[in-house]
Design an enzyme around this catalytic site. Structure first.
Site, PDB file in Angstrom:
ATOM      1  CG  ASP A  20      -2.173  -0.793   1.085  1.00 50.50           C
ATOM      2  OD1 ASP A  20      -2.485  -1.226  -0.046  1.00 50.50           O
ATOM      3  OD2 ASP A  20      -2.863  -0.994   2.097  1.00 50.50           O
ATOM      4  CG  HIS A  79      -4.623   4.324   2.244  1.00 47.07           C
ATOM      5  ND1 HIS A  79      -3.740   3.664   1.422  1.00 47.07           N
ATOM      6  CD2 HIS A  79      -5.519   3.398   2.666  1.00 47.07           C
ATOM      7  CE1 HIS A  79      -4.098   2.394   1.336  1.00 47.07           C
ATOM      8  NE2 HIS A  79      -5.158   2.205   2.087  1.00 47.07           N
TER       9      HIS A  79
END
Length: 308
Positions: free
Chosen positions: A243, A266
């Site tokens: 990620d 994120h």
């Protein structure tokens, strides 16, 4: 070093992890210096225009990195395909989809790696640009932090922390230096994961509608529910690295430096990119000739063209 794009158009279909919608995905070659771009083929007018990706367009980070433009156009869950594009050093590509979210596929970036292999990668004439980190830049939030440090290559280290018995069975930290390790072998197969008790809450917020045991690791109170188990003993932290690589490649260029994170996600990954770009003394743009002696020891995407 030269910029790269796809050799030919490739297509795939799948389901959006959070939207649950069926998605048709098409990857196109793109001209030099156009970067990674998206287009929603199901929308028209300003909402259906090409979107050139930048860190400043990541305006929704609830469980994924999602582009939200000023016209309200959304392209969600881009981190896995961005991670694969980073691994292959793709500078320029147009990604078309007919839904608000990139398909989740099997929850890892491996299907996108296969898609890029099918497309083929070609070098272009324009020189490749790299973002070199010149000094330490750190972003801190309560109980988590991320930082960049100068490094002659590309290295990623992450530590996760979950109060759950499944996570006590493997190391919470993983570090990979791409000078000697393969993204495809060490990172690409690691799948996204979630907790069974969170599913109801997620779905009440219209998230996780397409999630199931074929595209995510699902964890109950004591164990992993997937009958096949884990692909790596420490698959959870490796997926967080997958990620992070995708989140960082949203800057649009390979990074020369080291990334370190503790409980990163994120939102904070994107905040780090913005912090670097806001401080011109923290980075420089660099290019390298084919036989340039100043070429770093290793950086992402250098050898994948020959290996593909």
């Amino acid at each position: 070093m030269k910029q790269r794009t796809l050799k030919q158009i490739v297509t795939a279909t799948g389901v959006g992890l959070h939207s649950g919608e069926r998605v048709a995905l098409t990857l196109h070659p793109a001209e030099e210096n156009t970067g990674i771009q998206f287009r929603r083929t199901d929308l028209s007018g300003e909402q259906g225009e090409i979107i050139k990706l930048s860190p400043y367009l990541i305006n929704d980070t609830r469980l994924s990195s999602t582009v939200v433009t000023e016209h309200g156009t959304r392209v969600g869950t881009i981190e896995h395909i961005m991670s694969a594009l980073a691994a292959y050093g793709v500078d320029n590509a147009l990604i078309e989809l007919n839904a608000p979210e990139i398909p989740i596929m099997d929850g890892s970036s491996l299907p996108f790696i296969f898609l890029l292999q099918d497309a083929g990668i070609v070098e272009q004439n324009a020189p490749k640009r790299f973002l070199r980190i010149l000094k330490e830049v750190e972003v801190k939030e309560p109980s988590k932090w991320v930082k960049f440090m100068p490094y002659d290559g590309f290295k990623v280290g992450l530590t996760i922390e979950f109060d759950h018995p499944v996570f006590n069975r493997s190391s919470p930290r993983f570090e990979i230096d791409f000078a000697g390790k393969s993204y495809v072998e060490e990172i690409a197969r690691a799948r996204t994961f979630g907790f069974m008790q969170e599913v109801e809450l997620m779905r009440s917020n219209n998230l996780g509608l397409g999630g199931n045991l074929s595209n995510a690791i699902v964890i109950d109170d004591t164990d992993v529910l997937n009958p096949e188990g884990l692909r790596y003993p420490d698959e959870f932290v490796r997926h967080k690295i997958l990620d992070a690589i995708g989140d960082l490649y949203i800057v649009g260029h390979p990074i020369i430096g080291a990334f370190e994170g503790y409980k990163s996600g994120h939102a904070i990954n994107n905040a780090l990119l913005r912090a670097v770009l806001a401080d011109e003394s923290s980075y420089e743009w660099v290019e390298f000739g084919e036989d340039d002696e100043t070429l770093p020891n290793a950086f992402f995407g250098v050898d994948t063209l020959r290996a593909a």
